[in-house]
Design a protein around this motif. Structure first.
Motif, mmCIF file in Angstrom:
data_model
loop_
_atom_site.group_PDB
_atom_site.id
_atom_site.type_symbol
_atom_site.label_atom_id
_atom_site.label_comp_id
_atom_site.label_asym_id
_atom_site.label_seq_id
_atom_site.Cartn_x
_atom_site.Cartn_y
_atom_site.Cartn_z
ATOM 1 N N LEU A 1 0.826 -1.208 0.000
ATOM 2 C CA LEU A 1 0.000 0.000 0.000
ATOM 3 C C LEU A 1 0.861 1.259 0.000
ATOM 4 C CD1 LEU A 1 -2.850 -1.064 2.455
ATOM 5 C CD2 LEU A 1 -3.009 -0.743 -0.026
ATOM 6 N N ARG A 2 1.963 1.231 0.731
ATOM 7 C CA ARG A 2 2.866 2.388 0.732
ATOM 8 C C ARG A 2 3.494 2.584 -0.640
ATOM 9 N NH1 ARG A 2 5.911 1.192 6.520
ATOM 10 N NH2 ARG A 2 4.278 2.065 7.877
ATOM 11 N N ALA A 3 3.866 1.481 -1.286
ATOM 12 C CA ALA A 3 4.434 1.578 -2.633
ATOM 13 C C ALA A 3 3.400 2.111 -3.616
ATOM 14 C CB ALA A 3 4.952 0.209 -3.085
ATOM 15 N N TYR A 4 2.145 1.621 -3.505
ATOM 16 C CA TYR A 4 1.078 2.114 -4.369
ATOM 17 C C TYR A 4 0.933 3.623 -4.215
ATOM 18 C CZ TYR A 4 -0.638 -2.751 -4.758
ATOM 19 O OH TYR A 4 -0.775 -4.092 -4.980
ATOM 20 N N SER A 5 0.920 4.077 -2.964
ATOM 21 C CA SER A 5 0.729 5.499 -2.682
ATOM 22 C C SER A 5 1.860 6.330 -3.287
ATOM 23 C CB SER A 5 0.655 5.724 -1.172
ATOM 24 O OG SER A 5 0.542 7.091 -0.868
ATOM 25 N N LYS A 6 3.079 5.883 -3.127
ATOM 26 C CA LYS A 6 4.225 6.622 -3.658
ATOM 27 C C LYS A 6 4.208 6.669 -5.187
ATOM 28 C CE LYS A 6 7.418 5.642 0.174
ATOM 29 N NZ LYS A 6 8.688 4.970 0.548
ATOM 30 N N LEU A 7 3.770 5.564 -5.797
ATOM 31 C CA LEU A 7 3.782 5.468 -7.253
ATOM 32 C C LEU A 7 2.511 6.026 -7.889
ATOM 33 C CD1 LEU A 7 5.252 1.855 -7.465
ATOM 34 C CD2 LEU A 7 6.430 3.945 -8.159
ATOM 35 N N GLY A 8 1.511 6.342 -7.062
ATOM 36 C CA GLY A 8 0.271 6.904 -7.580
ATOM 37 C C GLY A 8 -0.585 5.914 -8.328
ATOM 38 N N VAL A 9 -0.602 4.652 -7.862
ATOM 39 C CA VAL A 9 -1.372 3.598 -8.523
ATOM 40 C C VAL A 9 -2.222 2.881 -7.474
ATOM 41 C CG1 VAL A 9 0.380 3.290 -10.295
ATOM 42 C CG2 VAL A 9 0.487 1.909 -8.210
ATOM 43 N N ASP A 10 -3.056 1.939 -7.933
ATOM 44 C CA ASP A 10 -3.895 1.214 -6.983
ATOM 45 C C ASP A 10 -3.994 -0.272 -7.275
ATOM 46 O OD1 ASP A 10 -5.429 1.238 -9.237
ATOM 47 O OD2 ASP A 10 -7.069 2.418 -8.402
ATOM 48 N N SER A 11 -3.019 -0.818 -8.014
ATOM 49 C CA SER A 11 -3.007 -2.257 -8.268
ATOM 50 C C SER A 11 -1.577 -2.741 -8.415
ATOM 51 C CB SER A 11 -3.795 -2.604 -9.538
ATOM 52 O OG SER A 11 -3.069 -2.238 -10.696
ATOM 53 N N ARG A 12 -1.387 -4.031 -8.255
ATOM 54 C CA ARG A 12 -0.046 -4.609 -8.367
ATOM 55 C C ARG A 12 0.540 -4.427 -9.768
ATOM 56 N NH1 ARG A 12 1.053 -9.991 -5.112
ATOM 57 N NH2 ARG A 12 0.044 -9.516 -3.141
ATOM 58 N N THR A 13 -0.276 -4.747 -10.766
ATOM 59 C CA THR A 13 0.232 -4.654 -12.129
ATOM 60 C C THR A 13 0.638 -3.235 -12.464
ATOM 61 O OG1 THR A 13 -1.279 -6.448 -12.735
ATOM 62 C CG2 THR A 13 -0.246 -5.226 -14.528
ATOM 63 N N ALA A 14 -0.181 -2.264 -12.087
ATOM 64 C CA ALA A 14 0.156 -0.864 -12.342
ATOM 65 C C ALA A 14 1.399 -0.456 -11.561
ATOM 66 C CB ALA A 14 -1.016 0.033 -11.958
ATOM 67 N N ALA A 15 1.544 -0.961 -10.337
ATOM 68 C CA ALA A 15 2.718 -0.630 -9.534
ATOM 69 C C ALA A 15 3.987 -1.183 -10.163
ATOM 70 C CB ALA A 15 2.557 -1.168 -8.112
ATOM 71 N N VAL A 16 3.920 -2.426 -10.633
ATOM 72 C CA VAL A 16 5.087 -3.030 -11.280
ATOM 73 C C VAL A 16 5.459 -2.260 -12.545
ATOM 74 C CG1 VAL A 16 5.909 -5.078 -12.513
ATOM 75 C CG2 VAL A 16 4.708 -5.330 -10.336
ATOM 76 N N THR A 17 4.445 -1.915 -13.337
ATOM 77 C CA THR A 17 4.695 -1.170 -14.570
ATOM 78 C C THR A 17 5.337 0.181 -14.281
ATOM 79 O OG1 THR A 17 2.771 -2.218 -15.606
ATOM 80 C CG2 THR A 17 3.626 -0.221 -16.643
ATOM 81 N N GLU A 18 4.791 0.907 -13.309
ATOM 82 C CA GLU A 18 5.312 2.227 -12.976
ATOM 83 C C GLU A 18 6.704 2.136 -12.369
ATOM 84 O OE1 GLU A 18 5.207 6.453 -12.598
ATOM 85 O OE2 GLU A 18 4.233 4.956 -13.872
ATOM 86 N N ALA A 19 6.927 1.137 -11.513
ATOM 87 C CA ALA A 19 8.251 0.969 -10.914
ATOM 88 C C ALA A 19 9.287 0.615 -11.967
ATOM 89 C CB ALA A 19 8.202 -0.102 -9.829
ATOM 90 N N LEU A 20 8.889 -0.193 -12.940
ATOM 91 C CA LEU A 20 9.793 -0.525 -14.047
ATOM 92 C C LEU A 20 10.137 0.720 -14.853
ATOM 93 C CD1 LEU A 20 8.298 -3.868 -15.387
ATOM 94 C CD2 LEU A 20 10.654 -3.536 -14.636
ATOM 95 N N ARG A 21 9.099 1.507 -15.148
ATOM 96 C CA ARG A 21 9.329 2.717 -15.947
ATOM 97 C C ARG A 21 10.288 3.671 -15.246
ATOM 98 N NH1 ARG A 21 7.842 7.742 -16.304
ATOM 99 N NH2 ARG A 21 6.389 7.717 -14.560
ATOM 100 N N ARG A 22 10.184 3.722 -13.936
ATOM 101 C CA ARG A 22 11.037 4.642 -13.172
ATOM 102 C C ARG A 22 12.398 4.044 -12.861
ATOM 103 N NH1 ARG A 22 8.659 8.964 -10.360
ATOM 104 N NH2 ARG A 22 6.442 9.284 -10.783
ATOM 105 N N GLY A 23 12.632 2.799 -13.271
ATOM 106 C CA GLY A 23 13.917 2.186 -13.011
ATOM 107 C C GLY A 23 14.080 1.676 -11.604
ATOM 108 N N LEU A 24 12.981 1.468 -10.905
ATOM 109 C CA LEU A 24 13.037 1.019 -9.505
ATOM 110 C C LEU A 24 13.033 -0.491 -9.379
ATOM 111 C CD1 LEU A 24 10.474 3.589 -8.058
ATOM 112 C CD2 LEU A 24 12.956 3.666 -7.855
ATOM 113 N N LEU A 25 12.618 -1.186 -10.449
ATOM 114 C CA LEU A 25 12.581 -2.643 -10.464
ATOM 115 C C LEU A 25 13.080 -3.136 -11.813
ATOM 116 C CD1 LEU A 25 9.038 -3.612 -9.092
ATOM 117 C CD2 LEU A 25 11.187 -3.626 -7.827
ATOM 118 N N GLU A 26 13.436 -4.392 -11.842
ATOM 119 C CA GLU A 26 13.718 -5.070 -13.089
ATOM 120 C C GLU A 26 13.006 -6.405 -13.072
ATOM 121 O OE1 GLU A 26 17.547 -5.091 -15.063
ATOM 122 O OE2 GLU A 26 18.353 -3.883 -13.441
ATOM 123 N N LEU A 27 12.450 -6.815 -14.213
ATOM 124 C CA LEU A 27 11.877 -8.144 -14.328
ATOM 125 C C LEU A 27 13.027 -9.128 -14.524
ATOM 126 C CD1 LEU A 27 8.765 -7.566 -16.570
ATOM 127 C CD2 LEU A 27 8.771 -8.246 -14.197
#
Length: 226
Positions: A199-225
């Protein structure tokens, strides 16, 4: 007597009758899936979702009138909304991102094996994101800059986001489709703590689902698949 297994209530949405019938026929015999309806377009999907209260909606993307993206956005915005998994022939970056931003928890291609589609429906019902390997690769490509390096933390004028190490660990595990309880077991934390980090990650990334969070984190360079 054995206790009855709760079946996932599924609504199939596709504007092509033959394709729709094929999907229904493919999944109707599954012990854990109950086919509750079929819709021929986004508008009908919205109406039937309200009437039939499915757990999961298997949504075509490009349809006349109200398309899959708009239908997904409407369905996902309602309290107690069913999970939407997009099932389409299109795997362009724009299509994937539009669907994820609209609230889809999963994105599969129609050439996916039957077992993958079945597993996606069950995973989505459990709240786990589902991406086909091809779509995962596309999302990773979106997150990469020129020359294959991961893009920076934000676009011009965009506020940088910093995830804590634990938030990144939890979100990384979520990107693999793990349940909250499984993530907790792997990281030696409680399921409630996992939910808090998500939930904290969702809030920081401005999303409300896992898939959207993963996509946004990837775009920002915070995660890698991986």
């Amino acid at each position: 007597m054995r206790p009855s297994v709760r079946r996932v209530r599924l609504l199939v949405v596709d504007d092509h009758p033959v394709v729709r019938s094929g999907i229904v026929g493919m999944l109707s015999g599954e012990r854990n899936i109950q086919m509750v309806g079929q819709a021929a377009d986004g508008a009908e999907a919205i109406s039937m979702t309200t009437e039939l209260v499915p757990d999961v909606v298997l949504m075509d993307l490009r349809m006349p009138g109200v398309d899959g993206v708009e239908a997904t956005r409407w369905i996902s915005s309602r309290p107690g909304a069913p999970r939407v998994v997009v099932l389409t022939t299109y795997d362009t970056d724009g299509d994937i991102l539009r669907a994820v931003e609209a609230g889809a928890i999963g994105y599969l291609l129609k050439d996916s094996p039957r077992e993958d589609i079945r597993a996606a429906v069950l995973s989505a019902a459990a709240g786990r994101s589902v991406l086909s390997p091809t779509v995962s690769t596309r999302l990773l490509g979106v997150a990469r800059g020129v020359g294959g390096g991961i893009v920076g933390s934000c676009r011009q004028g965009e506020t940088p986001v910093t995830l804590s190490p634990r938030e990144r660990q939890v979100l990384q595990a979520a990107s693999h489709g793990l349940s909250n309880s499984r993530i907790g077991a792997e990281l030696y934390i409680t399921e409630a703590t996992v939910k808090t980090h998500l939930l904290r990650a969702y809030s920081k990334l401005g999303v409300d689902s896992r898939t959207a969070a993963v996509t946004e984190a990837l775009r920002r360079g915070l995660l890698e698949l991986d």
